[in-house]
Design a protein around this motif. Structure first.
Motif, PDB file in Angstrom:
ATOM      1  N   ASN A 305     -11.040  63.263  -1.697  1.00 38.69           N
ATOM      2  CA  ASN A 305     -11.205  61.804  -1.627  1.00 38.69           C
ATOM      3  C   ASN A 305     -11.925  61.256  -2.865  1.00 38.69           C
ATOM      4  O   ASN A 305     -12.673  60.285  -2.792  1.00 38.69           O
ATOM      5  CB  ASN A 305     -11.966  61.409  -0.364  1.00 38.69           C
ATOM      6  CG  ASN A 305     -11.647  59.994   0.091  1.00 38.69           C
ATOM      7  OD1 ASN A 305     -10.493  59.555   0.030  1.00 38.69           O
ATOM      8  ND2 ASN A 305     -12.652  59.265   0.548  1.00 38.69           N
ATOM      9  N   GLY A 306     -11.652  61.909  -4.016  1.00 36.04           N
ATOM     10  CA  GLY A 306     -12.245  61.459  -5.263  1.00 36.04           C
ATOM     11  C   GLY A 306     -13.690  61.856  -5.443  1.00 36.04           C
ATOM     12  O   GLY A 306     -14.379  61.328  -6.321  1.00 36.04           O
ATOM     13  N   ARG A 307     -14.159  62.827  -4.652  1.00 37.64           N
ATOM     14  CA  ARG A 307     -15.577  63.172  -4.699  1.00 37.64           C
ATOM     15  C   ARG A 307     -15.904  64.363  -5.599  1.00 37.64           C
ATOM     16  O   ARG A 307     -17.086  64.656  -5.806  1.00 37.64           O
ATOM     17  CB  ARG A 307     -16.092  63.446  -3.281  1.00 37.64           C
ATOM     18  CG  ARG A 307     -16.215  62.184  -2.434  1.00 37.64           C
ATOM     19  CD  ARG A 307     -16.639  62.500  -1.020  1.00 37.64           C
ATOM     20  NE  ARG A 307     -15.596  63.221  -0.288  1.00 37.64           N
ATOM     21  CZ  ARG A 307     -15.754  63.701   0.946  1.00 37.64           C
ATOM     22  NH1 ARG A 307     -16.909  63.561   1.566  1.00 37.64           N
ATOM     23  NH2 ARG A 307     -14.766  64.325   1.547  1.00 37.64           N
ATOM     24  N   MET A 308     -14.899  65.062  -6.119  1.00 36.46           N
ATOM     25  CA  MET A 308     -15.194  66.164  -7.032  1.00 36.46           C
ATOM     26  C   MET A 308     -14.031  66.349  -7.992  1.00 36.46           C
ATOM     27  O   MET A 308     -12.871  66.440  -7.574  1.00 36.46           O
ATOM     28  CB  MET A 308     -15.467  67.465  -6.280  1.00 36.46           C
ATOM     29  CG  MET A 308     -16.092  68.549  -7.158  1.00 36.46           C
ATOM     30  SD  MET A 308     -17.114  69.750  -6.256  1.00 36.46           S
ATOM     31  CE  MET A 308     -15.872  70.859  -5.622  1.00 36.46           C
ATOM     32  N   THR A 309     -14.352  66.399  -9.292  1.00 34.93           N
ATOM     33  CA  THR A 309     -13.306  66.547 -10.300  1.00 34.93           C
ATOM     34  C   THR A 309     -13.850  67.345 -11.477  1.00 34.93           C
ATOM     35  O   THR A 309     -15.008  67.792 -11.476  1.00 34.93           O
ATOM     36  CB  THR A 309     -12.781  65.169 -10.746  1.00 34.93           C
ATOM     37  OG1 THR A 309     -11.574  65.336 -11.502  1.00 34.93           O
ATOM     38  CG2 THR A 309     -13.800  64.410 -11.582  1.00 34.93           C
ATOM     39  N   ILE A 340     -14.207  55.603 -13.086  1.00 41.32           N
ATOM     40  CA  ILE A 340     -15.405  55.382 -12.267  1.00 41.32           C
ATOM     41  C   ILE A 340     -15.770  53.905 -12.239  1.00 41.32           C
ATOM     42  O   ILE A 340     -16.042  53.336 -11.174  1.00 41.32           O
ATOM     43  CB  ILE A 340     -16.575  56.232 -12.797  1.00 41.32           C
ATOM     44  CG1 ILE A 340     -16.293  57.721 -12.569  1.00 41.32           C
ATOM     45  CG2 ILE A 340     -17.886  55.828 -12.114  1.00 41.32           C
ATOM     46  CD1 ILE A 340     -17.284  58.647 -13.256  1.00 41.32           C
ATOM     47  N   THR A 341     -15.783  53.267 -13.395  1.00 40.27           N
ATOM     48  CA  THR A 341     -16.144  51.845 -13.443  1.00 40.27           C
ATOM     49  C   THR A 341     -15.094  50.987 -12.742  1.00 40.27           C
ATOM     50  O   THR A 341     -15.432  49.989 -12.107  1.00 40.27           O
ATOM     51  CB  THR A 341     -16.327  51.382 -14.894  1.00 40.27           C
ATOM     52  OG1 THR A 341     -15.145  51.686 -15.661  1.00 40.27           O
ATOM     53  CG2 THR A 341     -17.510  52.074 -15.548  1.00 40.27           C
ATOM     54  N   LYS A 342     -13.841  51.383 -12.827  1.00 35.28           N
ATOM     55  CA  LYS A 342     -12.771  50.635 -12.149  1.00 35.28           C
ATOM     56  C   LYS A 342     -12.951  50.688 -10.639  1.00 35.28           C
ATOM     57  O   LYS A 342     -12.757  49.687  -9.939  1.00 35.28           O
ATOM     58  CB  LYS A 342     -11.414  51.204 -12.548  1.00 35.28           C
ATOM     59  CG  LYS A 342     -10.217  50.407 -12.043  1.00 35.28           C
ATOM     60  CD  LYS A 342      -8.925  51.005 -12.564  1.00 35.28           C
ATOM     61  CE  LYS A 342      -7.720  50.184 -12.111  1.00 35.28           C
ATOM     62  NZ  LYS A 342      -6.455  50.773 -12.622  1.00 35.28           N
ATOM     63  N   GLY A 347     -12.929  46.004  -6.313  1.00 38.16           N
ATOM     64  CA  GLY A 347     -12.561  46.492  -5.001  1.00 38.16           C
ATOM     65  C   GLY A 347     -11.073  46.718  -4.802  1.00 38.16           C
ATOM     66  O   GLY A 347     -10.646  47.112  -3.708  1.00 38.16           O
ATOM     67  N   THR A 348     -10.276  46.505  -5.829  1.00 43.42           N
ATOM     68  CA  THR A 348      -8.830  46.690  -5.688  1.00 43.42           C
ATOM     69  C   THR A 348      -8.417  48.147  -5.821  1.00 43.42           C
ATOM     70  O   THR A 348      -7.322  48.521  -5.411  1.00 43.42           O
ATOM     71  CB  THR A 348      -8.068  45.854  -6.729  1.00 43.42           C
ATOM     72  OG1 THR A 348      -8.478  46.276  -8.042  1.00 43.42           O
ATOM     73  CG2 THR A 348      -8.373  44.372  -6.562  1.00 43.42           C
ATOM     74  N   THR A 353      -8.263  56.886  -5.388  1.00 42.11           N
ATOM     75  CA  THR A 353      -7.113  56.525  -6.222  1.00 42.11           C
ATOM     76  C   THR A 353      -7.460  56.592  -7.698  1.00 42.11           C
ATOM     77  O   THR A 353      -6.695  57.119  -8.512  1.00 42.11           O
ATOM     78  CB  THR A 353      -6.622  55.106  -5.864  1.00 42.11           C
ATOM     79  OG1 THR A 353      -6.225  55.078  -4.494  1.00 42.11           O
ATOM     80  CG2 THR A 353      -5.453  54.698  -6.741  1.00 42.11           C
ATOM     81  N   ALA A 354      -8.639  56.070  -8.061  1.00 41.19           N
ATOM     82  CA  ALA A 354      -9.039  56.041  -9.468  1.00 41.19           C
ATOM     83  C   ALA A 354      -9.179  57.447 -10.029  1.00 41.19           C
ATOM     84  O   ALA A 354      -8.721  57.737 -11.153  1.00 41.19           O
ATOM     85  CB  ALA A 354     -10.349  55.277  -9.617  1.00 41.19           C
TER      86      ALA A 354
END
Length: 399
Positions: A305-309, A340-342, A347-348, A353-354
């Motif tokens: 869920n985007g929590r580790m990369t 990260i900043t996006k 909130g879009t 997803t980012a």
């Protein structure tokens, strides 16, 4: 939550990311397994060229104004255009030259010190495991000293033998390839140093008809008036089967240096004289080559869920002869900062997803480079085909 972003590894990638996040007002902590920034005695240098503009944007103009001070020769301004010469390493004849637009040769220790300024950096932190909250929001890093730290995301920037990558994929070691190199750093007498540097003030490459490759350059020329204090950095690389590598795995530094001295007898200067002049008890380090391509289907990881990369050498392991590793690492940082900043913006775009979009861009870009670098290494160690290698055809430009 201890910080929004937890960065594992205080190499150039992790520290550059921390600088970018700090400037963007996003809290982060960098965790380093070593006990200090200079815990390791070995130092080396690397090249920034096509990623220079991205690096400047990441660290800001104030830090960028100091970039000259962390180069191997802080006294000589970087040229707008220079050339990396490739010699026939047996005869000294020029066989090719790669033109480079602003070729920054950075001393790793000094560059890390610059990037560490103002960063929350914690030493002696060896990552053991990661737990993810059931709500899909948090990741908690657990360290060998018993401490736990929680954030919205963990970024593995912990190098080719990444623990974070292993946690994402299971044991996922880089693929060994049948080439090795022995690296030397040495100082010489004033007269010897001036002679060795006369071939090029900063860098020089050589391709040997006996299917070897070599590099020669500066590691530290801080005192322009005292050549006897300059440290030179050079290596010879050659084909070595995996079986031969295993058989030599327990060799001493002296054994590796003896082999290098023997090979250097067939080389032209500066390699021939430099290896003849170095003391037989000089410590050297021997390295095998490997690669890791993130675009291979079995290397695709679940980012939870985007929590580790991953970023930098943790995400893609490249061979060194085309000087691309740091440039792709900086590009990773630039694109990861954007993601990260996006995800924190209007909130879009959510974090999952980012980060997935970042990974898709990174794996396609760097995967192609990993493959090109491995092809390049193989061809540079083959006299019959080296002129068709990527570095000879495309130089050091972004592919």
């Amino acid at each position: 939550m201890d910080a929004e972003i937890l960065i594992i590894g205080a190499g150039a990638t992790g520290l550059a990311l921390a600088q970018g996040l700090r400037r963007a007002g996003i809290s982060c902590i960098v965790f380093e397994r070593d006990d200090g920034l200079f815990a390791r005695s070995r130092d080396w240098n690397f090249a920034v060229h096509w990623s220079a503009d991205a690096l400047r944007a990441i660290i800001g103009d104030e830090a960028w104004s100091k970039i000259q001070t962390v180069q191997v020769d802080p006294n000589t301004p970087t040229k707008h255009m220079d050339g990396l010469k490739f010699l026939n390493a047996a005869t000294g004849e020029l066989v090719n030259e790669a033109k480079i637009d602003y070729f920054y040769r950075l001393k790793r220790s000094a560059f890390r010190e610059l990037l560490a300024d103002g960063v929350d950096l914690r030493f002696g932190k060896r990552l053991e495991s990661v737990n993810f909250s059931e709500d899909g929001e948090w990741a908690t890093a657990k360290f060998a000293d018993g401490s736990n730290v929680t954030g919205r995301m963990i970024v593995g920037a912990d190098g080719p033998k990444s623990v974070v990558r292993d946690l994402l994929l299971g044991a996922s070691r880089p693929t060994r390839i049948p080439y090795v190199a022995t690296f030397v750093q040495a100082q010489f007498t004033r007269e010897q140093a001036l002679f060795l540097r006369s071939f090029h003030p900063l860098y020089l490459a050589g391709v040997h008809p006996d299917n070897m490759f070599a590099f020669f350059g500066m590691q530290d020329a801080s005192d322009a008036e005292k050549p006897e204090t300059w440290t030179f950095f050079f290596y010879i690389s050659y084909h070595s089967s995996l079986e031969e590598q295993d058989q030599a795995a327990d060799w001493t530094s002296r054994q590796y240096l003896d082999v290098l001295k023997e090979r250097a007898k067939t080389f032209c200067d500066p390699w021939k004289s430099a290896l003849e002049w170095v003391s037989e008890d000089l410590p050297v380090w021997h390295s095998t080559f490997s690669d890791w391509d993130p675009s291979v289907p079995e290397h695709k990881w679940d980012n939870r869920n985007g929590r580790m990369t991953l970023a930098g050498d943790a995400a893609h392991v490249m061979t060194v002869q085309r000087g691309q590793g740091l440039n792709h690492a900086i590009t990773d940082v630039s694109q990861l900062l954007e993601a990260i900043t996006k995800s924190r913006g209007d909130g879009t775009t959510n974090q999952a997803t980012a980060i997935s979009d970042y990974e898709a861009r990174m794996t396609e870009r760097s995967g192609e480079e990993v493959r090109q670098c491995t092809i390049n290494t193989k061809m540079l160690h083959d006299w019959a085909s080296f002129q068709n290698s990527p570095v000879m055809k495309k130089g050091l430009k972004k592919d």
